[in-house]
Design a protein around this motif. Structure first.
Motif, short mmCIF file in Angstrom:
data_model
loop_
_atom_site.label_atom_id
_atom_site.label_comp_id
_atom_site.label_asym_id
_atom_site.label_seq_id
_atom_site.Cartn_x
_atom_site.Cartn_y
_atom_site.Cartn_z
N LEU A 1 6.74 -4.01 2.24
CA LEU A 1 5.59 -3.22 2.02
C LEU A 1 4.59 -3.44 0.58
CD1 LEU A 1 4.63 -0.78 3.74
CD2 LEU A 1 5.79 0.84 1.97
N GLU B 1 -14.34 7.38 10.58
CA GLU B 1 -14.54 6.16 11.36
C GLU B 1 -14.65 6.77 12.99
OE1 GLU B 1 -12.02 3.07 8.79
OE2 GLU B 1 -11.38 3.42 10.67
N SER C 1 2.06 4.01 8.40
CA SER C 1 2.30 4.11 6.94
C SER C 1 2.45 5.26 6.48
CB SER C 1 1.02 3.50 6.21
OG SER C 1 0.73 2.08 6.69
N ARG D 1 -9.40 9.69 6.55
CA ARG D 1 -10.00 8.05 7.06
C ARG D 1 -10.36 7.87 8.28
NH1 ARG D 1 -9.60 3.85 3.85
NH2 ARG D 1 -8.59 4.93 2.05
N GLN E 1 7.86 12.51 -2.17
CA GLN E 1 8.93 12.66 -2.73
C GLN E 1 9.50 14.03 -2.98
OE1 GLN E 1 10.71 9.88 -3.70
NE2 GLN E 1 8.95 8.74 -2.74
N ASP E 2 8.77 15.13 -2.63
CA ASP E 2 8.92 16.38 -2.62
C ASP E 2 10.22 16.96 -1.45
OD1 ASP E 2 7.01 16.89 -4.65
OD2 ASP E 2 5.53 17.44 -2.79
N VAL F 1 -8.17 -4.16 7.22
CA VAL F 1 -7.52 -2.73 7.46
C VAL F 1 -8.57 -1.87 6.66
CG1 VAL F 1 -6.03 -1.12 7.50
CG2 VAL F 1 -5.44 -3.36 8.33
N TYR F 2 -8.77 -1.95 5.59
CA TYR F 2 -9.32 -1.11 4.86
C TYR F 2 -10.71 -0.99 4.14
CZ TYR F 2 -4.55 0.87 4.31
OH TYR F 2 -3.52 1.63 4.73
N ARG G 1 -13.53 -2.35 6.44
CA ARG G 1 -14.44 -3.05 7.68
C ARG G 1 -15.68 -2.47 7.77
NH1 ARG G 1 -9.68 -1.26 10.33
NH2 ARG G 1 -10.74 0.54 11.13
N ARG G 2 -15.94 -1.64 6.78
CA ARG G 2 -17.38 -1.18 6.78
C ARG G 2 -17.96 -1.11 5.03
NH1 ARG G 2 -14.81 1.66 10.71
NH2 ARG G 2 -15.96 2.08 12.59
N PHE H 1 -18.49 7.36 15.05
CA PHE H 1 -19.06 6.32 15.69
C PHE H 1 -18.27 6.00 17.27
CE2 PHE H 1 -16.84 1.83 15.94
CZ PHE H 1 -17.72 1.26 17.02
N HIS H 2 -17.18 6.26 17.26
CA HIS H 2 -16.51 5.93 18.64
C HIS H 2 -17.24 6.79 19.76
CE1 HIS H 2 -12.66 4.34 16.75
NE2 HIS H 2 -13.75 3.70 16.45
N GLU I 1 5.95 6.29 7.63
CA GLU I 1 7.10 5.45 6.74
C GLU I 1 7.40 6.36 5.54
OE1 GLU I 1 6.76 0.99 6.76
OE2 GLU I 1 4.95 1.51 7.99
N GLY J 1 -6.37 -0.24 13.26
CA GLY J 1 -6.31 0.21 12.01
C GLY J 1 -6.00 1.66 11.74
N HIS J 2 -6.25 2.80 12.92
CA HIS J 2 -5.80 3.92 12.81
C HIS J 2 -4.42 3.92 13.11
CE1 HIS J 2 -10.11 5.24 13.94
NE2 HIS J 2 -10.02 4.80 12.69
N SER K 1 -1.28 1.68 2.59
CA SER K 1 -0.45 0.65 2.26
C SER K 1 -0.21 -0.29 3.60
CB SER K 1 1.25 0.90 1.82
OG SER K 1 1.56 2.22 2.86
N PRO L 1 10.11 13.84 -9.00
CA PRO L 1 9.45 15.12 -8.63
C PRO L 1 10.27 16.34 -9.35
CG PRO L 1 9.74 14.37 -6.61
CD PRO L 1 10.06 13.12 -7.61
N GLN M 1 -10.55 -2.66 17.33
CA GLN M 1 -10.05 -2.77 15.97
C GLN M 1 -9.90 -1.77 14.98
OE1 GLN M 1 -12.75 -5.30 13.50
NE2 GLN M 1 -10.96 -6.11 12.42
N ASP M 2 -10.67 -0.77 15.18
CA ASP M 2 -10.41 0.60 14.46
C ASP M 2 -9.33 1.47 14.79
OD1 ASP M 2 -12.76 0.49 12.96
OD2 ASP M 2 -13.86 2.29 14.00
N HIS N 1 2.31 -3.63 5.82
CA HIS N 1 3.34 -4.73 5.84
C HIS N 1 2.77 -6.14 5.74
CE1 HIS N 1 6.86 -2.13 6.24
NE2 HIS N 1 5.96 -1.42 6.84
N ARG O 1 9.14 0.90 10.16
CA ARG O 1 8.02 0.65 11.16
C ARG O 1 8.84 0.00 12.38
NH1 ARG O 1 2.81 -1.31 10.41
NH2 ARG O 1 2.79 -0.14 8.66
N LEU P 1 -2.23 1.94 12.17
CA LEU P 1 -1.80 1.40 10.93
C LEU P 1 -1.78 2.40 9.80
CD1 LEU P 1 -1.13 -1.90 9.38
CD2 LEU P 1 -2.40 -0.23 7.81
N TYR P 2 -2.78 3.25 9.71
CA TYR P 2 -2.73 4.39 8.65
C TYR P 2 -1.71 5.13 9.05
CZ TYR P 2 -7.68 3.02 8.21
OH TYR P 2 -9.08 2.35 8.32
#
Lengths: 337, 98
Positions: B11, A179, A106, A175, A45-46, B45-46, B48-49, A182-183, A109, A99-100, B29, B68, A95-96, B31, A115, A102-103
């Motif tokens: 979202l 992970e 996000s 995050r 928001q800054d 997703v969050y 897994r471990r 491991f890779h 976004e 997930g990466h 977050s 802000p 799968q990781d 979708h 997306r 997706l992080y």
């Protein structure tokens, strides 16, 4: 986990585009610069200068695309993994990567891009992703080498990104980095096992290293001298360590690992420099690198086509989920009425 | 009130409790078409471990955030009230820990 450490312009090829003079409000700009100078963080928001936002959207979305496309060369080997153990490990790794991706999507976004817009950029071929995935994975050792070298290079790039000035990006990278180790380890270990096998298996490992070594060095991006956008990235706290410095760190870390593994790195110029206290290495073929970035690598078309097909084949699932939700909402409204 | 027809998966903000006794913490977050799917995907997703023992999903549009630009006037009233902190008070040393 995979990033091209630099952010390639999506219209790569037209390099050295002159910086547009800032037309931003000087007061807001001064406050922003002060926060960056104090090593502060910028949150969604800054206020931020337009060019900062654009650079981040491009870099984070390219990074996300790389994670998603990065699933493809390894995904090819899931059904061909040599044992159930390796198959389970590979599935977990792929799968990781999802997930990466997706992080990172996000995080991008939060900068006001959707997306769908980003996926459209990827699928139309307009947006770039890490060039390393435009090379084929020809034998099982490639999967190990991707873990050891490609992920190893990615980790070098990503650790400094954990301190990136943009909050959501740095949090996503923390995050991801957790992970990531491991890779790299699973890849190196898979190679160690192969090196204890037959002559043919050892030759496969050496062949994979020979094909991928130079591509991994190129992952760090052009030399600092030819990297005009790097200085701005550094100024903004998006980039913390220069391409050449990261590349050197990677070479220095990898040489002893190669020795333990028992493979040679395919560079006759690679040798310890006592004066610099670093390894010297040979010339990277940048012509070939840019050629691949521009879409003419061995697998660019195939990767993109596979990705687009997967997206299209999944359309009915996304539609069905939405249709179900709409129906549930209508039912709830009817009951309430 | 009519809910506008959904065109894309909305979202959701994801909060994970890492272990019993700790608070749910925002972790990212995603979708999803609805809450049940959001929970399912958040697990994949969050956690897994084994990062969590409980998950909250909240539609992102349900969150009202402070602006802000108002940061100054919103938080300024607390800035000059140092007497709200224990270190404001000097206590003789022989009293010991207080």
């Amino acid at each position: 986990m995979y990033t091209q450490s630099f952010s390639v312009p999506d219209n790569a090829g037209q390099k050295n585009v002159a910086a547009v003079p800032s037309t931003e409000n000087p007061e807001l700009m001064a406050a922003f610069d002060a926060r960056i100078d104090a090593d502060g963080r910028i949150e969604p928001q800054d206020w931020m200068p337009d060019a900062y936002r654009k650079t981040l959207v491009r870099q984070i979305s390219q990074h996300a695309h790389s994670e998603i496309v990065g699933m493809l060369p390894e995904g090819n080997w899931i059904s061909r993994a040599p044992s159930l153990k390796r198959k389970a490990i590979l599935i977990a790794k792929v799968q990781d990567e999802g997930g990466h991706g997706l992080y990172l999507y996000s995080a991008a976004e939060t900068l006001g891009t959707s997306r769908d817009q980003m996926l459209e950029g990827l699928h139309s071929g307009k947006a770039k992703y890490s060039s390393i995935f435009n090379y084929p994975t020809l034998n099982w050792a490639d999967v190990g080498v991707i873990g050891w070298l490609v992920d190893g290079a990615a980790i070098m790039n990503q650790i400094p990104l954990c301190r990136c000035s943009y909050g959501p990006y740095s949090r996503a990278m923390v995050r991801v980095c957790k992970e990531e180790s491991f890779h790299q380890r699973q890849g190196y270990e898979a190679l160690l096992v192969m090196m204890q096998g037959t002559e043919a298996q050892r030759a496969m490992v050496q062949d994979a290293v020979n094909r991928l070594w130079w591509k991994c060095l190129a992952m760090f991006g052009p030399p600092d001298a030819d990297s005009p956008n790097s200085a701005q990235g550094m100024r903004w706290g998006i980039k913390r360590i220069s391409n050449d410095e990261l590349r050197q760190k990677f070479v220095d870390a990898t040489v002893p690992q190669a020795k333990v593994l028992g493979v040679t790195l395919p560079d006759p110029d690679l040798k310890w420099n006592e004066a610099r206290q670093h390894y010297d290495y040979g010339q990277i073929d940048w012509q070939e690198f840019w050629n691949t970035v521009e879409g003419n690598g061995p697998c660019n078309k195939e990767r993109l086509a596979t990705r687009v097909k997967a997206h299209n084949d999944g359309q009915w699932v996304r539609d069905a989920a939405l249709a179900y939700t709409r129906k549930q909402q209508q039912r709830a409204q009817k009951e309430a009425a | 009130m009519n809910t506008p027809a959904l065109k894309e998966w909305p979202l959701w903000e994801i909060f994970v409790r890492s272990k019993q006794g700790l608070e749910h913490k925002h972790c990212g977050s995603l979708h999803a078409a609805d809450a049940a799917q959001a929970l399912h995907m958040a697990r994949d997703v969050y956690t897994r471990r084994q990062e969590g023992v409980s998950i909250w999903v909240v539609p992102s549009i349900a969150i009202t955030a402070s602006n802000p630009d108002d940061k100054g006037e919103l938080f300024d009233p607390a800035a000059d009230k140092i007497y709200r902190h224990p270190t404001f008070y000097e206590i003789p040393e022989e009293v010991g820990h207080m």
